[in-house]
Design an enzyme around this catalytic site. Structure first.
Site, mmCIF file in Angstrom:
data_model
loop_
_atom_site.group_PDB
_atom_site.id
_atom_site.type_symbol
_atom_site.label_atom_id
_atom_site.label_comp_id
_atom_site.label_asym_id
_atom_site.label_seq_id
_atom_site.Cartn_x
_atom_site.Cartn_y
_atom_site.Cartn_z
ATOM 1 C CB SER A 61 4.719 -6.475 -4.521
ATOM 2 O OG SER A 61 5.472 -6.730 -5.677
ATOM 3 C CE LYS A 62 -1.383 -3.014 -5.147
ATOM 4 N NZ LYS A 62 -2.206 -1.834 -5.117
ATOM 5 N NE ARG A 63 5.571 -1.212 -8.483
ATOM 6 C CZ ARG A 63 6.018 -0.244 -7.680
ATOM 7 N NH1 ARG A 63 7.306 -0.007 -7.579
ATOM 8 N NH2 ARG A 63 5.178 0.467 -6.962
ATOM 9 N N GLY A 103 1.891 -9.667 -10.272
ATOM 10 C CA GLY A 103 0.749 -9.463 -11.163
ATOM 11 C C GLY A 103 -0.543 -9.992 -10.580
#
Ligand code: GLU
Length: 493
Positions: free
Chosen positions: A246-248, A251
């Site tokens: 995930s992006k969270r 990054g």
């Protein structure tokens, strides 16, 4: 066109990440395979988290990957009235209700339920409020949400997932869920269904993380008297520690842009991503666009999650070997085999950024440029490698690889005298071609009584800065007489 209509509906709350890109790829392929339509819809109802830059980034990423959409981009917010109308309709039909329970009350009840080991779902308290009671509370200005009234039925609701088979859930386990917030904004669950109905979506291919939504959305389709589309839930993409990508958590290393900036070719990335969760029976790995469209089928989508093998915890390692070895090898395959005039465009774009571009590569030196990138690409993995390891072909200020310096130069002190001597011999040549250079260098070695391997490796490191590379005489021709003799002579200093 067939009647297949699919969509890619990203929420514009960040960059396009590889998971999102993979979803887009699967939908795009399915549309192309069936001669259907691929719609792009930006789900921007979360106004606090949605940004213009994110929309731009997503569109840019999709364009770069070559995933052209047939309709859109539609913006979910533009259909706000439709979403509200649907909620109103459900209220009027008695299939939804206004719920006045405050967040604090709900939290308290949830804690209590947890304590008593009961289900923590909404207890349906406002379900049975009389019309008068509802009016009274509204008049008092008590805020409310609109909840969907899950039918009180025995048994299960279910669907036949194209990937996972029959999926079912007990009606009793589904709580009355919110479809409109107390500030009047409708939730994703509802908007998504209203939009999919309006857009005539026939197949929804999305991640398994949406399966809980699917069950609730089926209830909405039923309430709105519409046939639901076919659902196919794709496996998740995990990192090597089996965490969802995930992006969270990860990054930028999971953004499409990250790969673009590191010299990936768009089709290589598409080809790699499609293999994260899909395969043919013979586990083939390389597909041209036409071949992939032909080979793609929902049946080939795996049930099990796939692993994207970069090392998310070792930042240093990411820098050096930043991604999945398979991704890199697929990229290398395309880079080494694609038509050289296509490769030219990518190298040009990168050289402009790295300040290595010269106008003459478009004109009088274009042919030389093409044959040079063709020559040196055979060991490269990314577009960045042309500027990184091939700099000596295009500029005089190039680094010398440390290992090469030790092994090919410092270990053989006699080169300090030999290479400048060779430089003088070469300086006297009237022509400059592979055969002649080979004859001259070999004759020189014989005359000086030195092994050709030592001289050839020495030449390579002095003129290219590298330990290895293509045939040395090809390299000498590509680099050109002036540069070669200067670099060989320079060693004496
Ligand atoms: N906007 C949702 C997301 O980005 C769409 C999910 C879907 O229905 O495909 O996850």
């Amino acid at each position: 066109m067939s009647d297949v209509v699919v969509r890619f509906p990203p929420s514009p709350t960040g960059y396009l990440h590889i998971g999102g890109a993979r979803t887009a790829i699967f939908n795009w392929l399915f549309a192309r395979k069936h001669g259907g339509k691929f719609i792009l819809r930006i789900e921007n109802t979360d106004t606090e988290r949605s940004t213009r830059e994110s929309v731009e980034g997503i569109l840019d990423g999709l364009r770069w990957l070559g995933l052209h959409w047939d309709e859109g981009p539609y913006f979910q917010n533009d259909f706000h009235k439709e979403h509200i109308r649907a909620a109103q309709m459900l209220l009027e039909m008695g299939l939804a209700y206004k719920c006045f329970c405050s967040k604090e009350e709900l939290d308290k009840r949830r804690q209590q339920a947890l304590h008593e080991k009961r289900s923590i779902g909404y207890d349906g308290r406002c379900r049975g409020l009389s019309q008068d009671e509802v009016k009274k509370r509204e008049k008092k200005g008590i805020p409310y949400v609109i909840r969907f009234k899950v039918p009180e039925r025995e048994g299960k609701i279910g669907y036949d997932d194209k990937v996972l088979g029959r999926i079912e859930k007990d009606y009793s386990e589904i709580e009355d869920f919110v479809i409109v917030r107390s500030n009047g904004t409708p939730l994703y669950l509802l908007c998504n269904v209203v939009d999919d109905i309006r857009d005539g979506i026939t197949h929804i291919i999305r991640g398994q993380d949406h399966m809980a939504n699917t069950i609730r959305q089926l209830l909405l389709y039923e309430a709105l008297k519409k046939t639901p589309p076919v659902f196919a839930h794709m496996p998740l993409t995990l990192d090597p520690r089996k965490r969802k990508i995930s992006k969270r958590t990860h990054g930028e290393v999971v953004s499409v842009q990250f790969y673009r900036e590191r010299g990936f070719l768009p089709w290589a990335l598409v080809n790699f991503l499609v293999l994260l969760g899909w395969h043919t029976s013979d586990n083939r790995e390389i597909f041209s666009k036409e071949e992939l469209i032909e080979a793609f089928s929902i049946e080939g989508i795996s049930k099990a999650n796939s692993v994207f093998n970069f090392n998310p915890d070792d930042k240093e390692k990411i820098k050096k070997f930043f991604t999945d070895p398979k991704a890199l090898s697929i990229n290398a395959h395309y880079l080494r085999t694609m038509p050289v005039d296509e490769l030219y465009e990518y190298v040009k774009e990168d050289f402009i950024k790295s300040n290595l571009w010269r106008k003459e590569y478009e004109d009088e030196k274009k042919e030389w440029f093409l044959s040079t990138i063709d020559l040196i690409r055979s060991r490269f993995h990314t577009i960045k490698d042309f500027a990184r390891y091939g700099r000596a072909y295009f500029a005089d200020d190039f680094p010398i690889d440390e290992k090469a310096l030790k092994k090919n130069i410092l270990k053989h002190p006699q080169l300090k005298a030999l290479l400048p001597m060779l430089s003088d011999v070469l300086n006297g040549l009237e022509t400059w071609n592979i055969e002649l250079l080979e004859d001259i260098v070999r004759a020189f070695c014989e005359k000086e009584g030195v092994k050709p391997g030592i001289v050839i490796n020495g030449i390579r490191t002095v003129i290219t800065g590298q330990l290895k590379g293509p045939g040395i005489f090809d390299c000498m021709v590509a680099i050109g007489k002036d540069r070669v003799i200067k670099r060989l002579a320079h060693l004496a200093k």
